[in-house]
Design a protein around this motif. Structure first.
Motif, PDB file in Angstrom:
ATOM      1  N   GLU A 230       0.819  -1.208   0.000  1.00  0.00           N
ATOM      2  CA  GLU A 230       0.000   0.000   0.000  1.00  0.00           C
ATOM      3  C   GLU A 230       0.854   1.260   0.000  1.00  0.00           C
ATOM      4  OE1 GLU A 230      -3.788  -2.058   2.307  1.00  0.00           O
ATOM      5  OE2 GLU A 230      -2.512  -0.622   3.375  1.00  0.00           O
ATOM      6  N   LYS A 235      -1.943  -3.129  -4.283  1.00  0.00           N
ATOM      7  CA  LYS A 235      -2.810  -3.824  -3.343  1.00  0.00           C
ATOM      8  C   LYS A 235      -2.130  -5.120  -2.942  1.00  0.00           C
ATOM      9  CE  LYS A 235      -7.061  -1.948  -5.345  1.00  0.00           C
ATOM     10  NZ  LYS A 235      -8.335  -2.266  -6.041  1.00  0.00           N
ATOM     11  N   ALA A 302       3.018   6.533  -6.302  1.00  0.00           N
ATOM     12  CA  ALA A 302       1.701   6.571  -6.925  1.00  0.00           C
ATOM     13  C   ALA A 302       1.807   6.970  -8.396  1.00  0.00           C
ATOM     14  CB  ALA A 302       0.796   7.545  -6.176  1.00  0.00           C
ATOM     15  N   ARG A 305       2.949   4.120 -10.487  1.00  0.00           N
ATOM     16  CA  ARG A 305       1.882   3.161 -10.806  1.00  0.00           C
ATOM     17  C   ARG A 305       1.044   3.677 -11.984  1.00  0.00           C
ATOM     18  NH1 ARG A 305       4.611   1.643  -7.325  1.00  0.00           N
ATOM     19  NH2 ARG A 305       5.637   0.990  -9.251  1.00  0.00           N
ATOM     20  N   ARG A 309       0.521   2.213 -16.038  1.00  0.00           N
ATOM     21  CA  ARG A 309      -0.772   2.008 -16.692  1.00  0.00           C
ATOM     22  C   ARG A 309      -0.952   2.888 -17.924  1.00  0.00           C
ATOM     23  NH1 ARG A 309      -4.643   2.141 -11.253  1.00  0.00           N
ATOM     24  NH2 ARG A 309      -3.442   0.609 -10.051  1.00  0.00           N
ATOM     25  N   ALA A 353      -1.300   3.801  -2.360  1.00  0.00           N
ATOM     26  CA  ALA A 353      -2.420   3.080  -2.971  1.00  0.00           C
ATOM     27  C   ALA A 353      -3.654   3.969  -3.034  1.00  0.00           C
ATOM     28  CB  ALA A 353      -2.720   1.808  -2.187  1.00  0.00           C
ATOM     29  N   ASP A 354      -3.895   4.765  -1.980  1.00  0.00           N
ATOM     30  CA  ASP A 354      -5.037   5.685  -1.977  1.00  0.00           C
ATOM     31  C   ASP A 354      -4.797   6.833  -2.956  1.00  0.00           C
ATOM     32  OD1 ASP A 354      -6.302   4.139  -0.050  1.00  0.00           O
ATOM     33  OD2 ASP A 354      -5.449   5.295   1.615  1.00  0.00           O
ATOM     34  N   VAL A 356      -3.173   6.640  -5.769  1.00  0.00           N
ATOM     35  CA  VAL A 356      -3.404   6.117  -7.120  1.00  0.00           C
ATOM     36  C   VAL A 356      -4.888   6.189  -7.458  1.00  0.00           C
ATOM     37  CG1 VAL A 356      -3.325   4.061  -8.577  1.00  0.00           C
ATOM     38  CG2 VAL A 356      -1.379   4.612  -7.117  1.00  0.00           C
ATOM     39  N   GLU A 357      -5.715   5.704  -6.565  1.00  0.00           N
ATOM     40  CA  GLU A 357      -7.163   5.697  -6.797  1.00  0.00           C
ATOM     41  C   GLU A 357      -7.712   7.118  -6.918  1.00  0.00           C
ATOM     42  OE1 GLU A 357     -11.189   4.118  -4.465  1.00  0.00           O
ATOM     43  OE2 GLU A 357      -9.221   3.246  -3.982  1.00  0.00           O
ATOM     44  N   PHE A 358      -7.261   7.999  -6.037  1.00  0.00           N
ATOM     45  CA  PHE A 358      -7.712   9.396  -6.050  1.00  0.00           C
ATOM     46  C   PHE A 358      -7.295  10.109  -7.337  1.00  0.00           C
ATOM     47  CE2 PHE A 358      -6.350  13.819  -5.139  1.00  0.00           C
ATOM     48  CZ  PHE A 358      -7.585  14.387  -4.857  1.00  0.00           C
ATOM     49  N   GLU A 360      -6.370   8.848 -10.203  1.00  0.00           N
ATOM     50  CA  GLU A 360      -6.990   8.238 -11.382  1.00  0.00           C
ATOM     51  C   GLU A 360      -8.387   8.829 -11.608  1.00  0.00           C
ATOM     52  OE1 GLU A 360      -6.093   3.775 -12.995  1.00  0.00           O
ATOM     53  OE2 GLU A 360      -7.034   3.978 -11.036  1.00  0.00           O
ATOM     54  N   LYS A 361      -9.119   8.991 -10.522  1.00  0.00           N
ATOM     55  CA  LYS A 361     -10.505   9.477 -10.603  1.00  0.00           C
ATOM     56  C   LYS A 361     -10.582  10.984 -10.793  1.00  0.00           C
ATOM     57  CE  LYS A 361     -14.719   9.773  -7.788  1.00  0.00           C
ATOM     58  NZ  LYS A 361     -15.327   9.456  -6.468  1.00  0.00           N
TER      59      LYS A 361
END
Length: 368
Positions: A230, A235, A302, A305, A309, A353-354, A356-358, A360-361
């Motif tokens: 993380e 993940k 982040a 990552r 992608r 990890a958080d 990356v998600e943030f 990306e969105k």
């Protein structure tokens, strides 16, 4: 210190940081009997200076030895086997360990030259070096870093240095993940002290260090490696050997139940960390103003990552990070210091990890 605890200390005085975190963990009480044979297992995969992000810093090893001897533990052995094709003693010298071994009178055992025996590792036959098998208490001293085959490497994979070279070759033919998980059912993981000073971005051999200036302590190697995932924007489920080790009863990968213990604050904001070419390229997507090392390092992981992608591209607004943005407004930022921005990810620091998600969105998708 309990199994679910994660101890974190920041700074650049690595030897004294080590001693402080060991005192807080109550390591002497965990070991108990002063006559126990204690193994110290750093990561000396290659003969390179620790500043390049591949090997355990000598100051951490020295802090462990100084603490243990001060507490009356004198039956200590440093042990390691570099990767196949590299000489362990060369790595021992390159990392600055010779002085420590000589000054403190702690012997070094090269696992590449050690004898070994086969043992049943939860249904898998694995050869273990005899010196490692004879220890009563093992202190694992891995580096938090990336790996080109397994995404990350830390506590669980570091124990691969306790098997002979022929077995390391066999591990690769078996795909690494399953044998690493089974190995950790038979080698000791009594205490883990993680070098999170400047581990490499994605390669075990080093060359692209990400400066974070942290030392972490664990008693559960599976929890350790799940946390590392993380911290680097992955993940735990993406790393097969972590989940396999959990299934085999080695430990728990449930970081949500972990108890975080911060010994101090990250006060590195005024110091710009050194950056190599790849890290500099990733940093070009940021607007950093007095960012702490751990927060900035998490953002670099982040961004890496996202780059993997194919989601980093020209034209994206820079991601704000750092204490210089406190109370200011802006487009997008990460960390508590950018709380007033239109889009901000809370945390001090947030996990990669958080991030990356943030990102990306809220960052990549909004500018497609």
């Amino acid at each position: 210190m309990e199994k679910k605890d994660i101890l974190i200390i920041h700074g650049t005085d690595y030897k004294n940081m080590t001693i402080r975190i060991l005192k807080r963990a109550g390591l002497a009480e965990l070991i108990g009997d002063r006559n126990k044979r204690i193994g110290l297992k750093p990561n000396l995969v290659v003969a390179r200076d620790p500043s390049e992000g591949a090997t355990t810093h000598a100051e951490i090893l020295e802090g462990v030895v100084a603490y243990l001897q001060e507490c009356g533990f004198n039956n200590l052995t440093i042990m390691e086997g570099s990767w196949v094709g590299d000489n362990t003693r060369d790595a021992f010298r390159a990392a600055g360990y010779e002085r420590i071994s000589r000054q403190y009178g702690v012997p070094f055992k090269d696992m590449q030259a050690d004898t070994w025996k086969s043992c049943d590792a939860a249904g898998m036959d694995i050869r273990i070096c005899d010196t490692a098998a004879q220890m009563d208490f093992m202190i694992n001293l891995p580096v938090l870093k990336g790996h080109c085959q397994t995404l990350i490497t830390c506590a669980l994979k570091n124990n691969k240095g306790l098997i002979p070279n022929a077995e390391k070759r066999r591990f690769h033919t078996l795909g690494l993940h399953r044998p690493i998980a089974h190995l950790n059912t038979v080698v000791r993981n009594d205490f883990i002290l993680v070098d999170n000073i400047c581990g490499d971005l994605d390669f075990e051999e080093g060359g692209n260090p990400v400066v974070m200036n942290r030392i972490l302590a664990f008693r559960d190697p599976v929890l350790c490696d799940a946390f590392v995932c993380e911290s680097m924007g992955h993940k735990p489920e993406e790393v097969d050997y972590i989940m396999l080790a959990q299934q085999l009863g080695v430990g728990s990968a449930d970081t949500a139940k972990a108890h975080m213990v911060y010994l101090n604050e990250d006060l590195s904001a005024k110091k710009k960390p050194p950056m190599t070419g790849r890290v500099k390229k990733l940093a070009s997507y940021t607007d950093s103003q007095d960012a702490c090392s751990a927060c900035f390092g998490s953002l670099i992981y982040a961004l890496d990552r996202l780059q993997e992608r194919g989601e980093l591209k020209k034209g994206l607004p820079p991601v704000a990070i750092g204490q210089g943005f406190r109370g200011k407004t802006g487009d997008i930022g990460v960390g508590h210091c950018t709380a007033c921005f239109s889009k901000s990810l809370e945390g001090c620091p947030p996990k990669a990890a958080d991030m990356v998600e943030f990102l990306e969105k809220e960052w990549v998708c909004k500018h497609m």
